[in-house]
Design an enzyme around this catalytic site. Structure first.
Site, PDB file in Angstrom:
ATOM      1  N   ASP A  37      -2.236 -10.630 -11.608  1.00 40.83           N
ATOM      2  CA  ASP A  37      -2.960 -10.232  -9.888  1.00 40.83           C
ATOM      3  C   ASP A  37      -1.330  -9.783  -9.032  1.00 40.83           C
ATOM      4  O   ASP A  37      -1.204 -11.514  -9.061  1.00 40.83           O
ATOM      5  CB  ASP A  37      -4.076 -11.993  -9.777  1.00 40.83           C
ATOM      6  CG  ASP A  37      -4.407 -11.861  -8.029  1.00 40.83           C
ATOM      7  OD1 ASP A  37      -4.120 -11.148  -7.548  1.00 40.83           O
ATOM      8  OD2 ASP A  37      -4.810 -13.189  -8.656  1.00 40.83           O
ATOM      9  N   ILE A  38      -1.355  -8.987  -8.509  1.00 37.72           N
ATOM     10  CA  ILE A  38      -0.512  -9.297  -7.391  1.00 37.72           C
ATOM     11  C   ILE A  38      -0.031 -10.579  -6.552  1.00 37.72           C
ATOM     12  O   ILE A  38       1.081 -10.042  -5.599  1.00 37.72           O
ATOM     13  CB  ILE A  38      -0.428  -7.696  -6.799  1.00 37.72           C
ATOM     14  CG1 ILE A  38       1.201  -7.038  -7.150  1.00 37.72           C
ATOM     15  CG2 ILE A  38      -1.109  -6.979  -6.283  1.00 37.72           C
ATOM     16  CD1 ILE A  38       1.095  -5.127  -5.996  1.00 37.72           C
ATOM     17  N   ASN A  64      -6.141   1.342   3.083  1.00 34.30           N
ATOM     18  CA  ASN A  64      -6.286   2.698   3.428  1.00 34.30           C
ATOM     19  C   ASN A  64      -5.857   3.590   4.713  1.00 34.30           C
ATOM     20  O   ASN A  64      -4.965   2.652   5.518  1.00 34.30           O
ATOM     21  CB  ASN A  64      -7.832   2.805   3.844  1.00 34.30           C
ATOM     22  CG  ASN A  64      -8.117   1.642   4.365  1.00 34.30           C
ATOM     23  OD1 ASN A  64      -8.168   1.341   5.324  1.00 34.30           O
ATOM     24  ND2 ASN A  64      -9.143   0.157   4.366  1.00 34.30           N
ATOM     25  N   ASP A 105      -6.765  -3.836  -2.520  1.00 26.16           N
ATOM     26  CA  ASP A 105      -6.065  -3.732  -0.963  1.00 26.16           C
ATOM     27  C   ASP A 105      -7.119  -5.204  -0.288  1.00 26.16           C
ATOM     28  O   ASP A 105      -6.593  -5.672   0.390  1.00 26.16           O
ATOM     29  CB  ASP A 105      -7.213  -2.323  -0.020  1.00 26.16           C
ATOM     30  CG  ASP A 105      -6.851  -2.507   1.543  1.00 26.16           C
ATOM     31  OD1 ASP A 105      -5.776  -3.136   1.789  1.00 26.16           O
ATOM     32  OD2 ASP A 105      -7.509  -1.398   2.133  1.00 26.16           O
ATOM     33  N   SER A 160      -3.736   4.704  -6.087  1.00 25.23           N
ATOM     34  CA  SER A 160      -4.551   5.332  -6.471  1.00 25.23           C
ATOM     35  C   SER A 160      -5.389   5.486  -7.417  1.00 25.23           C
ATOM     36  O   SER A 160      -6.236   6.728  -7.431  1.00 25.23           O
ATOM     37  CB  SER A 160      -4.094   7.345  -5.916  1.00 25.23           C
ATOM     38  OG  SER A 160      -3.702   7.256  -4.293  1.00 25.23           O
TER      39      SER A 160
END
Length: 188
Positions: free
Chosen positions: A20-21, A34, A44, A131
């Site tokens: 988990d970043i 986005n 995000d 992406s």
């Protein structure tokens, strides 16, 4: 315990991490944002939730100054409630078959994120797989491209460590395979 793989490059290390970043304590974590920096799904949304209520206002201020952030661009904000001191927001390309500039935009998203880190004298930066989620970029194409940009940054620059956070064992295995093809066997 999450899987990890370490690749010494130049004076630094590229680390692949299944995890988990939002829990990472790097100088900066990179947000796969986005173009409106408005939060959303996936990494995000997780970063926006973990950073707390001050992040949306900071993002709105940036958008008011520059307009929408194009694919391949990157900007930086404080980390607010995250363990990381900063968040580098970048927009990756939406996959449309690969002939509409997607590889160039993806390469730029990684390179511009690194540029923001260098401009702010940061030593450690953590990335998600930009992406490859809802934007549909095929992992088998994204991983070697991204790893090449990150390896070059460690060879040529002041960064001490780049961490690549991957969601799930399947993603980790795909990225590790791409890293081994590009960089050889990981160190312990």
């Amino acid at each position: 315990m999450p899987d990890t793989a370490n690749y010494p490059i130049g004076h630094g290390t590229l680390r692949l991490i299944e995890g988990d970043i939002t829990r990472d304590d790097a100088d900066a974590i990179v947000n796969a944002a986005n173009s409106a920096l408005a939060g959303g799904g996936g990494v995000d949304g997780a970063i926006h939730r973990a950073a707390g209520p001050k992040l949306p206002a900071a993002c709105r201020d940036i958008i008011a100054q520059i307009g929408r952030l194009p694919a391949g661009g990157a900007v930086i904000t404080p980390g607010f409630d995250l363990p990381a001191r900063h968040i580098i927001h970048t927009v990756g390309p939406i996959w449309r078959g690969g002939s509409q500039g997607e590889p160039e935009a993806l390469r730029s998203a990684y390179a511009e994120s690194i540029a923001r880190a260098v401009e702010h004298n940061l030593a450690t930066v953590s990335f998600p797989a930009i992406s490859t989620g809802v934007y549909g970029y095929p992992v088998e194409l994204a991983a070697p491209l991204a790893l090449g940009v990150l390896a070059k940054a460690l060879e040529n620059g002041p960064l001490r460590e780049i961490r690549m956070y991957l969601h799930g064992s399947q993603a980790f295995a795909l990225w590790r395979s791409a890293a081994e093809a590009l960089l050889g066997t990981p160190s312990r």
